[in-house]
Design a protein around this motif. Structure first.
Motif, PDB file in Angstrom:
ATOM      1  N   ASP A 138       0.848  -1.200   0.000  1.00  0.00           N
ATOM      2  CA  ASP A 138       0.000   0.000   0.000  1.00  0.00           C
ATOM      3  C   ASP A 138       0.880   1.245   0.000  1.00  0.00           C
ATOM      4  OD1 ASP A 138      -2.111  -1.676   0.091  1.00  0.00           O
ATOM      5  OD2 ASP A 138      -2.817  -1.121   2.104  1.00  0.00           O
ATOM      6  N   ARG A 139       0.298   2.330  -0.572  1.00  0.00           N
ATOM      7  CA  ARG A 139       1.079   3.559  -0.714  1.00  0.00           C
ATOM      8  C   ARG A 139       0.682   4.601   0.329  1.00  0.00           C
ATOM      9  NH1 ARG A 139       4.214   4.833  -4.501  1.00  0.00           N
ATOM     10  NH2 ARG A 139       3.518   3.164  -5.881  1.00  0.00           N
ATOM     11  N   ILE A 140       1.678   5.299   0.836  1.00  0.00           N
ATOM     12  CA  ILE A 140       1.450   6.387   1.792  1.00  0.00           C
ATOM     13  C   ILE A 140       2.150   7.628   1.252  1.00  0.00           C
ATOM     14  CG2 ILE A 140       1.792   7.185   4.162  1.00  0.00           C
ATOM     15  CD1 ILE A 140       2.124   4.191   4.941  1.00  0.00           C
ATOM     16  N   ALA A 141       1.492   8.771   1.311  1.00  0.00           N
ATOM     17  CA  ALA A 141       2.096  10.014   0.829  1.00  0.00           C
ATOM     18  C   ALA A 141       2.151  11.035   1.952  1.00  0.00           C
ATOM     19  CB  ALA A 141       1.288  10.572  -0.343  1.00  0.00           C
ATOM     20  N   VAL A 142       3.280  11.693   2.084  1.00  0.00           N
ATOM     21  CA  VAL A 142       3.440  12.753   3.087  1.00  0.00           C
ATOM     22  C   VAL A 142       3.880  14.034   2.386  1.00  0.00           C
ATOM     23  CG1 VAL A 142       4.617  13.492   5.180  1.00  0.00           C
ATOM     24  CG2 VAL A 142       4.091  11.069   4.857  1.00  0.00           C
ATOM     25  N   SER A 143       3.026  15.045   2.436  1.00  0.00           N
ATOM     26  CA  SER A 143       3.399  16.332   1.831  1.00  0.00           C
ATOM     27  C   SER A 143       4.289  17.094   2.803  1.00  0.00           C
ATOM     28  CB  SER A 143       2.150  17.141   1.490  1.00  0.00           C
ATOM     29  OG  SER A 143       1.364  17.334   2.637  1.00  0.00           O
ATOM     30  N   ARG A 144       5.267  17.826   2.238  1.00  0.00           N
ATOM     31  CA  ARG A 144       6.254  18.509   3.068  1.00  0.00           C
ATOM     32  C   ARG A 144       6.285  19.997   2.737  1.00  0.00           C
ATOM     33  NH1 ARG A 144      11.688  15.563   3.504  1.00  0.00           N
ATOM     34  NH2 ARG A 144      12.263  17.201   2.039  1.00  0.00           N
ATOM     35  N   ARG A 145       6.863  20.740   3.664  1.00  0.00           N
ATOM     36  CA  ARG A 145       6.914  22.182   3.518  1.00  0.00           C
ATOM     37  C   ARG A 145       7.777  22.621   2.326  1.00  0.00           C
ATOM     38  NH1 ARG A 145       4.311  24.947   7.095  1.00  0.00           N
ATOM     39  NH2 ARG A 145       4.268  23.447   8.791  1.00  0.00           N
ATOM     40  N   ASP A 146       8.701  21.775   1.904  1.00  0.00           N
ATOM     41  CA  ASP A 146       9.583  22.162   0.790  1.00  0.00           C
ATOM     42  C   ASP A 146       8.907  21.955  -0.573  1.00  0.00           C
ATOM     43  OD1 ASP A 146       9.590  19.426   0.482  1.00  0.00           O
ATOM     44  OD2 ASP A 146      11.761  19.179   0.619  1.00  0.00           O
ATOM     45  N   GLY A 147       7.621  21.581  -0.563  1.00  0.00           N
ATOM     46  CA  GLY A 147       6.900  21.448  -1.826  1.00  0.00           C
ATOM     47  C   GLY A 147       6.931  20.047  -2.393  1.00  0.00           C
ATOM     48  N   ARG A 148       7.630  19.153  -1.704  1.00  0.00           N
ATOM     49  CA  ARG A 148       7.685  17.768  -2.164  1.00  0.00           C
ATOM     50  C   ARG A 148       6.684  16.917  -1.385  1.00  0.00           C
ATOM     51  NH1 ARG A 148      13.570  18.490  -1.677  1.00  0.00           N
ATOM     52  NH2 ARG A 148      14.572  18.389  -3.726  1.00  0.00           N
ATOM     53  N   THR A 149       6.112  15.936  -2.071  1.00  0.00           N
ATOM     54  CA  THR A 149       5.327  14.909  -1.398  1.00  0.00           C
ATOM     55  C   THR A 149       6.137  13.626  -1.430  1.00  0.00           C
ATOM     56  OG1 THR A 149       3.182  15.878  -1.966  1.00  0.00           O
ATOM     57  CG2 THR A 149       3.215  13.538  -1.460  1.00  0.00           C
ATOM     58  N   ALA A 150       6.565  13.192  -0.237  1.00  0.00           N
ATOM     59  CA  ALA A 150       7.359  11.963  -0.156  1.00  0.00           C
ATOM     60  C   ALA A 150       6.432  10.761  -0.238  1.00  0.00           C
ATOM     61  CB  ALA A 150       8.146  11.934   1.155  1.00  0.00           C
ATOM     62  N   SER A 151       6.837   9.772  -1.055  1.00  0.00           N
ATOM     63  CA  SER A 151       6.001   8.590  -1.271  1.00  0.00           C
ATOM     64  C   SER A 151       6.638   7.377  -0.588  1.00  0.00           C
ATOM     65  CB  SER A 151       5.870   8.339  -2.770  1.00  0.00           C
ATOM     66  OG  SER A 151       5.192   7.133  -2.994  1.00  0.00           O
ATOM     67  N   PHE A 152       5.803   6.606   0.080  1.00  0.00           N
ATOM     68  CA  PHE A 152       6.286   5.425   0.794  1.00  0.00           C
ATOM     69  C   PHE A 152       5.459   4.195   0.401  1.00  0.00           C
ATOM     70  CE2 PHE A 152       7.222   9.131   3.295  1.00  0.00           C
ATOM     71  CZ  PHE A 152       8.497   8.912   3.808  1.00  0.00           C
ATOM     72  N   THR A 153       6.114   3.028   0.442  1.00  0.00           N
ATOM     73  CA  THR A 153       5.410   1.776   0.201  1.00  0.00           C
ATOM     74  C   THR A 153       5.480   0.921   1.468  1.00  0.00           C
ATOM     75  OG1 THR A 153       5.966   1.838  -2.135  1.00  0.00           O
ATOM     76  CG2 THR A 153       5.307  -0.284  -1.247  1.00  0.00           C
ATOM     77  N   VAL A 154       4.328   0.410   1.881  1.00  0.00           N
ATOM     78  CA  VAL A 154       4.256  -0.370   3.114  1.00  0.00           C
ATOM     79  C   VAL A 154       5.035  -1.674   2.957  1.00  0.00           C
ATOM     80  CG1 VAL A 154       2.701  -1.618   4.677  1.00  0.00           C
ATOM     81  CG2 VAL A 154       2.043   0.625   3.762  1.00  0.00           C
ATOM     82  N   THR A 155       5.905  -1.950   3.927  1.00  0.00           N
ATOM     83  CA  THR A 155       6.700  -3.177   3.901  1.00  0.00           C
ATOM     84  C   THR A 155       6.224  -4.180   4.939  1.00  0.00           C
ATOM     85  OG1 THR A 155       8.286  -2.148   5.401  1.00  0.00           O
ATOM     86  CG2 THR A 155       8.779  -2.047   3.046  1.00  0.00           C
ATOM     87  N   ASP A 156       5.549  -3.695   5.986  1.00  0.00           N
ATOM     88  CA  ASP A 156       5.156  -4.593   7.064  1.00  0.00           C
ATOM     89  C   ASP A 156       4.080  -3.938   7.934  1.00  0.00           C
ATOM     90  OD1 ASP A 156       5.398  -7.059   8.138  1.00  0.00           O
ATOM     91  OD2 ASP A 156       7.407  -6.793   8.943  1.00  0.00           O
ATOM     92  N   VAL A 157       3.189  -4.763   8.463  1.00  0.00           N
ATOM     93  CA  VAL A 157       2.206  -4.291   9.443  1.00  0.00           C
ATOM     94  C   VAL A 157       2.262  -5.252  10.620  1.00  0.00           C
ATOM     95  CG1 VAL A 157      -0.208  -3.704   9.872  1.00  0.00           C
ATOM     96  CG2 VAL A 157       0.720  -3.481   7.564  1.00  0.00           C
ATOM     97  N   VAL A 158       2.538  -4.734  11.804  1.00  0.00           N
ATOM     98  CA  VAL A 158       2.635  -5.614  12.970  1.00  0.00           C
ATOM     99  C   VAL A 158       1.754  -5.095  14.098  1.00  0.00           C
ATOM    100  CG1 VAL A 158       5.021  -6.215  12.404  1.00  0.00           C
ATOM    101  CG2 VAL A 158       4.579  -4.429  14.063  1.00  0.00           C
ATOM    102  N   GLN A 159       1.351  -6.018  14.948  1.00  0.00           N
ATOM    103  CA  GLN A 159       0.632  -5.652  16.162  1.00  0.00           C
ATOM    104  C   GLN A 159       1.471  -6.096  17.339  1.00  0.00           C
ATOM    105  OE1 GLN A 159      -3.564  -6.415  16.150  1.00  0.00           O
ATOM    106  NE2 GLN A 159      -3.627  -6.752  18.354  1.00  0.00           N
ATOM    107  N   ALA A 160       1.754  -5.178  18.250  1.00  0.00           N
ATOM    108  CA  ALA A 160       2.670  -5.499  19.341  1.00  0.00           C
ATOM    109  C   ALA A 160       2.105  -5.017  20.672  1.00  0.00           C
ATOM    110  CB  ALA A 160       4.027  -4.832  19.097  1.00  0.00           C
ATOM    111  N   ASP A 161       2.349  -5.816  21.711  1.00  0.00           N
ATOM    112  CA  ASP A 161       1.988  -5.441  23.074  1.00  0.00           C
ATOM    113  C   ASP A 161       2.733  -4.160  23.448  1.00  0.00           C
ATOM    114  OD1 ASP A 161       1.718  -5.287  25.891  1.00  0.00           O
ATOM    115  OD2 ASP A 161       1.388  -7.451  25.980  1.00  0.00           O
ATOM    116  N   LYS A 162       2.001  -3.189  24.016  1.00  0.00           N
ATOM    117  CA  LYS A 162       2.672  -1.933  24.397  1.00  0.00           C
ATOM    118  C   LYS A 162       3.772  -2.184  25.430  1.00  0.00           C
ATOM    119  CE  LYS A 162      -1.224   1.130  23.573  1.00  0.00           C
ATOM    120  NZ  LYS A 162      -2.360   1.819  24.223  1.00  0.00           N
TER     121      LYS A 162
END
Lengths: 212, 143
Positions: A138-162
């Motif tokens: 899945d894709r995640i996008a983060v817009s930044r103050r410098d005018g760029r939107t950084a794009s990320f691809t999900v590598t893992d989803v985990v559930q962990a005890d706090k």
């Protein structure tokens, strides 16, 4: 075999049937209204990055985040740690608001950038209510103050005890630009209004586009 | 002092350039951290080569101060004059990308939308309607 509709049309409907039908119609309308938001996306759709380059970006504060697959988006509030050195989160009374951990890298910069969001709060779904539905790729996008939107691809989803939180995996140094999304999950301690676990999404930076 | 080392290293780069970057670390060279090495123009120091030290090889792969930043520091920042910015006073074996590592997990929810009475009521209503329609149908069938 006669249909239900035939029954209702051909036989003079008793008053109770009319009442039932009316209530059913109202319920159907309500159901349609409630389910409507899931068919109409709230967030601006995100595409692949126009600049496919994993070289980390310079530091620039993030403005907003979008997780396309769960239609989650929010502006980003800078958060730090509290007196107990626990990560701060945006107010539980504004569960739609996500927060960026400002004592780490900015998203797109070398290292693990961290974004936290509520699963729920104040009786409403939080920005990361569906984070456990996120899948690898899945894709995640983060817009930044410098005018760029950084794009990320999900590598893992985990559930962990706090109580056994994978601190090193989440906050430890990385050899490239990374992103982690954190929310709550697992069993709910109803008396403490607290979840036992955290759901953590790990994602890798894979390029950027101009902010929309 | 740093400047001296940098100057020595820079000279070494010039003199020994044909030997490749990794070979430029002289026998006396000791880098306190990778940023210092990068600032001196040195990266990818192989195990056994002068300048290689375990603390500079964070991922323990036998290559210290890798140019891709795997061992800390930022090679791209070299020469920008901001070398102290990314130098960790604690040495390069401790994580420094996150300056303050929080303890434990995050408190991100109060459980206020958890499955409670509301869905049960809705389910009960649905069941009631289904039952009512079945009754209607069977009555209609008897007519």
């Amino acid at each position: 075999m006669r249909s239900l509709v035939d029954d209702l049309v051909r036989t003079p409907p008793p008053r109770s049937t009319i009442a039932l039908a009316a209530v059913a119609a109202v319920l159907l309308a309500l159901a349609a209204f409630v389910s409507a938001p899931s068919s109409v996306p709230r967030c601006t759709p995100i595409g692949p990055p126009t600049h496919l380059d994993r070289t980390p970006l310079p530091s620039s504060d993030p403005i907003g985040i979008t997780v396309g697959s769960i239609d989650a988006c929010s502006s980003l509030l800078a958060v730090g740690v509290d007196a107990q050195k626990r990560i701060e989160v945006p107010s539980v009374h504004t569960p739609e608001q996500a927060g960026w951990y400002r004592l780490g890298p900015t998203p797109g910069e070398l290292g693990p950038a961290v974004v936290v969001g509520h699963v729920n709060g104040d009786g409403r779904d939080g920005v990361f209510a569906d984070l456990d539905d996120v899948e690898r790729g899945d894709r995640i996008a983060v817009s930044r103050r410098d005018g760029r939107t950084a794009s990320f691809t999900v590598t893992d989803v985990v559930q962990a005890d706090k109580d056994a939180f994978p601190t090193t995996a989440v906050y430890g140094d990385t050899r490239d630009a990374q992103l982690r999304l954190i929310t709550c999950g697992g069993a709910l301690d109803r008396s403490a209004h607290r979840y036992d676990d955290n759901v953590i999404v790990f994602a890798s930076y894979d390029g950027w586009s101009r902010n929309p | 002092m740093k400047h001296t080392i940098a100057a020595v290293a820079a000279t070494a780069v010039l003199v020994l350039a044909p030997l490749g970057v990794a070979g430029t670390a002289s026998a006396q060279t000791r880098y306190d951290n990778c940023q210092e090495a990068f600032d001196a123009g040195v990266s990818n120091i192989q195990r056994g080569e002068p300048g290689y030290r375990l603390p500079l090889d964070r991922d323990r792969d036998g290559v210290a101060c890798e140019a891709d930043g795997a061992d800390g520091g930022s090679p791209s920042a070299s020469g920008s004059g901001s070398q102290d910015e990314t130098v960790s006073s604690s040495g390069s074996t401790r994580p420094d990308q996150v300056t303050v590592v929080p303890e434990g997990g995050a408190e991100t929810g109060d459980g206020s939308t958890e499955t409670g009475a509301a869905p049960l009521v809705a389910g009960g209503l649905l069941a009631a309607f289904a039952g009512a329609f079945v009754v209607r149908r069977s009555q209609a069938g008897r007519r």
